[in-house]
Motif scaffolding. Sequence first.
Motif, PDB file in Angstrom:
ATOM      1  N   SER A  58      10.314  12.186  79.186  1.00 53.84           N
ATOM      2  CA  SER A  58      10.195  11.068  80.255  1.00 53.84           C
ATOM      3  C   SER A  58       9.449  11.618  81.512  1.00 53.84           C
ATOM      4  O   SER A  58      10.086  12.556  82.065  1.00 53.84           O
ATOM      5  N   VAL A  59       8.668  10.769  81.994  1.00 53.11           N
ATOM      6  CA  VAL A  59       8.077  11.231  83.510  1.00 53.11           C
ATOM      7  C   VAL A  59       8.490  10.100  84.385  1.00 53.11           C
ATOM      8  O   VAL A  59       8.698   8.812  84.269  1.00 53.11           O
ATOM      9  N   SER A  60       8.917  10.550  85.580  1.00 57.48           N
ATOM     10  CA  SER A  60       9.239   9.476  86.745  1.00 57.48           C
ATOM     11  C   SER A  60       8.986  10.378  87.841  1.00 57.48           C
ATOM     12  O   SER A  60       8.675  11.579  87.965  1.00 57.48           O
ATOM     13  N   PRO A  61       9.242   9.708  89.123  1.00 63.49           N
ATOM     14  CA  PRO A  61       9.128  10.622  90.324  1.00 63.49           C
ATOM     15  C   PRO A  61      10.195  11.672  90.659  1.00 63.49           C
ATOM     16  O   PRO A  61       9.911  12.520  91.428  1.00 63.49           O
TER      17      PRO A  61
ATOM     18  N   LYS B 145      -4.590  -2.341 103.807  1.00 61.93           N
ATOM     19  CA  LYS B 145      -3.412  -2.404 105.012  1.00 61.93           C
ATOM     20  C   LYS B 145      -2.476  -1.780 104.550  1.00 61.93           C
ATOM     21  O   LYS B 145      -1.734  -1.119 105.604  1.00 61.93           O
ATOM     22  N   ASP B 146      -1.830  -1.858 103.608  1.00 57.69           N
ATOM     23  CA  ASP B 146      -0.255  -1.478 103.358  1.00 57.69           C
ATOM     24  C   ASP B 146      -0.077  -0.575 102.298  1.00 57.69           C
ATOM     25  O   ASP B 146      -0.802  -0.508 101.094  1.00 57.69           O
ATOM     26  N   PRO B 147       0.885   0.529 102.402  1.00 61.34           N
ATOM     27  CA  PRO B 147       0.882   1.246 101.313  1.00 61.34           C
ATOM     28  C   PRO B 147       1.610   0.555 100.286  1.00 61.34           C
ATOM     29  O   PRO B 147       2.562  -0.413 100.379  1.00 61.34           O
ATOM     30  N   MET B 148       1.799   1.097  99.028  1.00 57.96           N
ATOM     31  CA  MET B 148       2.352   0.758  97.978  1.00 57.96           C
ATOM     32  C   MET B 148       3.700   1.464  97.352  1.00 57.96           C
ATOM     33  O   MET B 148       3.505   2.819  97.314  1.00 57.96           O
ATOM     34  N   VAL B 149       4.788   1.013  97.257  1.00 58.28           N
ATOM     35  CA  VAL B 149       6.135   1.538  97.061  1.00 58.28           C
ATOM     36  C   VAL B 149       6.281   1.393  95.249  1.00 58.28           C
ATOM     37  O   VAL B 149       6.207   0.166  94.873  1.00 58.28           O
ATOM     38  N   LEU B 150       6.174   2.329  94.543  1.00 61.53           N
ATOM     39  CA  LEU B 150       6.297   2.248  93.163  1.00 61.53           C
ATOM     40  C   LEU B 150       7.432   3.179  92.628  1.00 61.53           C
ATOM     41  O   LEU B 150       7.460   4.358  92.706  1.00 61.53           O
ATOM     42  N   TYR B 151       8.318   2.303  92.145  1.00 57.00           N
ATOM     43  CA  TYR B 151       9.322   3.025  91.123  1.00 57.00           C
ATOM     44  C   TYR B 151       8.906   2.966  89.777  1.00 57.00           C
ATOM     45  O   TYR B 151       8.296   2.038  89.227  1.00 57.00           O
ATOM     46  N   TYR B 152       8.877   4.124  88.986  1.00 62.46           N
ATOM     47  CA  TYR B 152       8.407   3.836  87.745  1.00 62.46           C
ATOM     48  C   TYR B 152       9.004   4.991  86.573  1.00 62.46           C
ATOM     49  O   TYR B 152       9.614   6.022  87.016  1.00 62.46           O
ATOM     50  N   GLN B 153       9.081   4.782  85.188  1.00 62.71           N
ATOM     51  CA  GLN B 153       9.355   5.527  84.283  1.00 62.71           C
ATOM     52  C   GLN B 153       8.498   5.415  83.083  1.00 62.71           C
ATOM     53  O   GLN B 153       8.512   4.303  82.592  1.00 62.71           O
ATOM     54  N   ILE B 154       8.043   6.527  82.566  1.00 62.68           N
ATOM     55  CA  ILE B 154       7.277   6.398  81.287  1.00 62.68           C
ATOM     56  C   ILE B 154       7.771   7.079  80.468  1.00 62.68           C
ATOM     57  O   ILE B 154       7.995   8.469  80.513  1.00 62.68           O
ATOM     58  N   ASP B 155       8.294   6.831  79.446  1.00 59.47           N
ATOM     59  CA  ASP B 155       9.101   7.363  78.096  1.00 59.47           C
ATOM     60  C   ASP B 155       8.109   7.682  77.078  1.00 59.47           C
ATOM     61  O   ASP B 155       7.284   6.704  76.492  1.00 59.47           O
ATOM     62  N   TYR B 156       8.027   8.890  76.233  1.00 60.88           N
ATOM     63  CA  TYR B 156       7.023   9.186  75.498  1.00 60.88           C
ATOM     64  C   TYR B 156       7.613  10.100  74.586  1.00 60.88           C
ATOM     65  O   TYR B 156       8.706  10.729  74.716  1.00 60.88           O
TER      66      TYR B 156
ATOM     67  N   PHE C 226       7.844  14.673  87.663  1.00 57.54           N
ATOM     68  CA  PHE C 226       6.308  14.406  87.506  1.00 57.54           C
ATOM     69  C   PHE C 226       5.709  14.749  86.389  1.00 57.54           C
ATOM     70  O   PHE C 226       4.919  14.311  85.807  1.00 57.54           O
ATOM     71  N   THR C 227       6.442  15.759  85.866  1.00 59.64           N
ATOM     72  CA  THR C 227       5.578  16.655  84.538  1.00 59.64           C
ATOM     73  C   THR C 227       6.345  16.321  83.338  1.00 59.64           C
ATOM     74  O   THR C 227       5.783  16.495  82.343  1.00 59.64           O
ATOM     75  N   GLY C 228       7.446  15.614  83.396  1.00 62.92           N
ATOM     76  CA  GLY C 228       8.068  15.400  82.261  1.00 62.92           C
ATOM     77  C   GLY C 228       8.885  16.622  81.233  1.00 62.92           C
ATOM     78  O   GLY C 228       9.320  16.488  80.166  1.00 62.92           O
ATOM     79  N   GLU C 229       8.803  17.810  82.063  1.00 65.96           N
ATOM     80  CA  GLU C 229       8.920  19.012  81.316  1.00 65.96           C
ATOM     81  C   GLU C 229      10.667  18.935  81.228  1.00 65.96           C
ATOM     82  O   GLU C 229      11.485  18.307  81.938  1.00 65.96           O
TER      83      GLU C 229
ATOM     84  N   THR D  13      -1.986  10.016  90.283  1.00 62.85           N
ATOM     85  CA  THR D  13      -1.705  10.035  89.037  1.00 62.85           C
ATOM     86  C   THR D  13      -0.223  10.101  88.578  1.00 62.85           C
ATOM     87  O   THR D  13       0.517  10.812  89.237  1.00 62.85           O
ATOM     88  N   ILE D  14       0.265   9.057  88.169  1.00 60.55           N
ATOM     89  CA  ILE D  14       1.797   9.223  87.736  1.00 60.55           C
ATOM     90  C   ILE D  14       1.923   9.706  86.491  1.00 60.55           C
ATOM     91  O   ILE D  14       3.262   9.910  86.783  1.00 60.55           O
ATOM     92  N   ALA D  15       1.176   9.902  85.761  1.00 60.77           N
ATOM     93  CA  ALA D  15       1.524  10.866  84.402  1.00 60.77           C
ATOM     94  C   ALA D  15       0.270  11.659  84.048  1.00 60.77           C
ATOM     95  O   ALA D  15      -0.690  11.163  84.055  1.00 60.77           O
TER      96      ALA D  15
END
Length: 356
Positions: free
Chosen positions: A14-17, A160-171, A20-23, A69-71
């Motif tokens: 799984s990759v998330s903040p 104008k505005d930054p983006m706040v991103l929570y995320y999780q990529i399961d693989y 980042f690498t899913g290791e 690059t989120i993943a």
Amino acid sequence: MSNLSRLSNAKTRSVSPENFTGEKGRGGMADPKDKDIPNKANASWAARDLGQGWKVNPYIRIQPGETFTIAEIEGPGAIQHIWMTPGGVWRYSILRIYWDDEKNPSVECPVGDFFCMGWNEYANVNSLAVCVNPGSAFNCYWSMPFRKKCRITMENINDKDPMVLYYQIDYTLTEVPADEAYFHARFRRENTDETSSYTIVDGIKGKGQYVGTYLAWGVNNNGWWGEGEIKFFMDGDTDFPTICGTGTEDYFCGSYNFDRNGQYTEFCSPYSGLAQVIRPDGTYKSQQRFGLYRWHIADPVRFEKDLKVTIQDLGWRHNGRYLPQKSDISSVAFWYQTEPHAVFPELPGKDELEVN
């Protein structure tokens, strides 16, 4: 669910903040001491009394004009689930996915539209492929196999505005059979005129299967708006398609204008739904808007060489004749195919993407 009891040699990652690498064994290692390094310890203030291992970097900030690059995953393997809760204007956050070493993305889409939220307003979606849950949790369950590599990026085109991103990529890291095709998704937006149908997707070249449609449909006239037929032109079809539907609500597995007791009735089911109806409020929200999805999971549309999909923008006149309309329509087409795929046309600019 019939094969959940069967053991496998696949490895879950799984990759998330927070990793980042899913290791393996490298999740939750962010250190509050790195608070001055971008996207290394964004929650360092909240974790300042607890230290490393205590939710130090659960989200990222993507600055205006930045692509993050989120993943980036080495294969072979398959994406199984994507969860995210993107902040800001969803139309201004562009999701792209690249398979193996390709230079042009196989998925390119504003993040809201990819998750059936094309109007920048929350609505619950409860389906097999996409779920949108309170407060703004986007979930995708499309299977996405890859053989060499997967790269997923998010671009913030908001100036104008930054983006706040929570995320999780399961693989999963696993072998990919030879007959597995690659996942694709392409966005389109048009204001139709009275002389043409709306094109959901065209220019698909290769062998594959079409598996889904999302439409964000903005209506500019009164009365029932969804009389148009969807058409699938495949494998050399020219003037007439191989598959021709009988009406917009019919294609989305409803009937008779989605009407119960004189009202549009929202619904969600595993394969289809009218998930969103935005009604006029009497002031600035003057137009009706609709969000619809149709997943061809049980009935994929298979093609050998090429595919084009259109839908007519058609309503009713008061005297019982059809009315060619001028609607504001956005769409996402979802399909699997062999690579290489045809290069997508350039995505519309920020002003052309804006919901107004």
